[in-house]
Structures are given as structure tokens and as C-alpha cells.
Design a protein around this motif. Structure first.
Motif, PDB file in Angstrom:
ATOM      1  N   SER A  21       0.810  -1.216   0.000  1.00 20.59           N
ATOM      2  CA  SER A  21       0.000   0.000   0.000  1.00 20.59           C
ATOM      3  C   SER A  21       0.847   1.272   0.000  1.00 20.59           C
ATOM      4  CB  SER A  21      -0.943   0.003   1.200  1.00 20.59           C
ATOM      5  OG  SER A  21      -0.215  -0.106   2.394  1.00 20.59           O
ATOM      6  N   ASP A  22       2.157   1.134  -0.021  1.00 19.58           N
ATOM      7  CA  ASP A  22       3.049   2.287  -0.022  1.00 19.58           C
ATOM      8  C   ASP A  22       2.976   2.987  -1.382  1.00 19.58           C
ATOM      9  OD1 ASP A  22       5.303   4.024  -0.160  1.00 19.58           O
ATOM     10  OD2 ASP A  22       6.304   2.837   1.381  1.00 19.58           O
ATOM     11  N   GLU A  23       2.686   4.269  -1.365  1.00 22.49           N
ATOM     12  CA  GLU A  23       2.527   5.066  -2.585  1.00 22.49           C
ATOM     13  C   GLU A  23       3.786   5.043  -3.469  1.00 22.49           C
ATOM     14  OE1 GLU A  23       0.108   6.880  -5.089  1.00 22.49           O
ATOM     15  OE2 GLU A  23      -0.535   6.155  -3.131  1.00 22.49           O
ATOM     16  N   ARG A  24       4.966   4.856  -2.864  1.00 23.68           N
ATOM     17  CA  ARG A  24       6.208   4.810  -3.653  1.00 23.68           C
ATOM     18  C   ARG A  24       6.205   3.675  -4.666  1.00 23.68           C
ATOM     19  NH1 ARG A  24      10.772   4.075   0.540  1.00 23.68           N
ATOM     20  NH2 ARG A  24       9.133   2.774   1.412  1.00 23.68           N
ATOM     21  N   TYR A  25       5.473   2.619  -4.376  1.00 23.79           N
ATOM     22  CA  TYR A  25       5.481   1.445  -5.239  1.00 23.79           C
ATOM     23  C   TYR A  25       4.233   1.341  -6.115  1.00 23.79           C
ATOM     24  CZ  TYR A  25       9.010   0.299  -1.779  1.00 23.79           C
ATOM     25  OH  TYR A  25      10.100   0.340  -0.946  1.00 23.79           O
ATOM     26  N   LEU A  78       1.441   1.850  -9.027  1.00 24.35           N
ATOM     27  CA  LEU A  78       1.427   2.074 -10.463  1.00 24.35           C
ATOM     28  C   LEU A  78       0.955   3.494 -10.720  1.00 24.35           C
ATOM     29  CD1 LEU A  78       1.805   0.627 -13.185  1.00 24.35           C
ATOM     30  CD2 LEU A  78      -0.630   0.083 -13.103  1.00 24.35           C
ATOM     31  N   GLY A  79       1.670   4.202 -11.581  1.00 26.33           N
ATOM     32  CA  GLY A  79       1.303   5.588 -11.862  1.00 26.33           C
ATOM     33  C   GLY A  79       1.708   5.997 -13.265  1.00 26.33           C
ATOM     34  N   SER A  80       1.558   7.263 -13.555  1.00 21.71           N
ATOM     35  CA  SER A  80       1.836   7.765 -14.903  1.00 21.71           C
ATOM     36  C   SER A  80       3.300   7.572 -15.299  1.00 21.71           C
ATOM     37  CB  SER A  80       1.440   9.238 -15.009  1.00 21.71           C
ATOM     38  OG  SER A  80       2.168  10.015 -14.077  1.00 21.71           O
ATOM     39  N   ARG A  81       4.190   7.479 -14.336  1.00 21.91           N
ATOM     40  CA  ARG A  81       5.604   7.256 -14.678  1.00 21.91           C
ATOM     41  C   ARG A  81       5.810   5.893 -15.344  1.00 21.91           C
ATOM     42  NH1 ARG A  81       5.074   6.139  -9.361  1.00 21.91           N
ATOM     43  NH2 ARG A  81       6.147   4.329  -8.482  1.00 21.91           N
ATOM     44  N   HIS A  82       4.828   5.021 -15.203  1.00 25.10           N
ATOM     45  CA  HIS A  82       4.902   3.694 -15.813  1.00 25.10           C
ATOM     46  C   HIS A  82       4.276   3.640 -17.211  1.00 25.10           C
ATOM     47  CE1 HIS A  82       5.043   2.911 -11.407  1.00 25.10           C
ATOM     48  NE2 HIS A  82       6.086   2.210 -11.789  1.00 25.10           N
ATOM     49  N   ASP A  83       3.684   4.751 -17.664  1.00 30.95           N
ATOM     50  CA  ASP A  83       2.995   4.754 -18.952  1.00 30.95           C
ATOM     51  C   ASP A  83       3.879   4.295 -20.119  1.00 30.95           C
ATOM     52  OD1 ASP A  83       0.658   5.492 -17.733  1.00 30.95           O
ATOM     53  OD2 ASP A  83       0.758   7.594 -18.361  1.00 30.95           O
ATOM     54  N   PRO A  84       5.119   4.762 -20.239  1.00 30.72           N
ATOM     55  CA  PRO A  84       5.956   4.292 -21.365  1.00 30.72           C
ATOM     56  C   PRO A  84       6.179   2.775 -21.335  1.00 30.72           C
ATOM     57  CG  PRO A  84       6.894   6.274 -20.417  1.00 30.72           C
ATOM     58  CD  PRO A  84       5.788   5.822 -19.484  1.00 30.72           C
TER      59      PRO A  84
END
Length: 68
Positions: A42-46, A48-54
């Protein structure tokens, strides 16, 4: 990369693909990802987010290419 195919709680098989990284601690890198501390899930650092889009796009393109 850990591949896991399950069917024990659902009425169908489903798969998990878990990437593994060079920075992972030696005591867990070759073991199931479930052994990480519960807080990691549940840690926000891990998350999935927009940085993973590529990466997500590249995986989708490769899957499209492989399935023709």
C-alpha cells in the motif's frame, strides 16, 4: 521475472507477472513477492502511476505484435 498461474480462488486460471529488480534485497529477490512486508503493498512509492505509462505502452505494443 516471476510468473505465477493460479486458479485456487477463482473459477478460472489467471496469471501474475512480477518484475524483479537489481535493487531488491538479496533475501527476497529469488523468493515469492508475497514475502515483502505487508506495508509495501500500500506504499505510494510502489504504486502504479503515470511514470509507468511508457513501459505499459511498450508491453502493450509487444503483445499486439506477438499476437498479430
Amino acid at each position: 521475472m516471476n510468473l505465477e498461474i493460479l486458479g485456487n480462488t477463482d473459477g478460472f486460471l489467471h496469471a501474475h507477472v512480477w518484475p524483479r529488480f537489481e535493487w531488491e534485497p538479496a533475501d527476497v529477490v529469488r523468493r515469492p513477492v508475497w514475502l515483502y512486508p505487508r506495508a509495501n503493498w500500500s506504499d505510494e512509492r510502489y504504486a502504479l502511476g503515470s511514470r509507468h505509462d511508457p513501459l505499459r505502452e511498450a508491453i502493450g505494443e509487444e503483445l499486439d505484435r506477438l499476437t498479430g
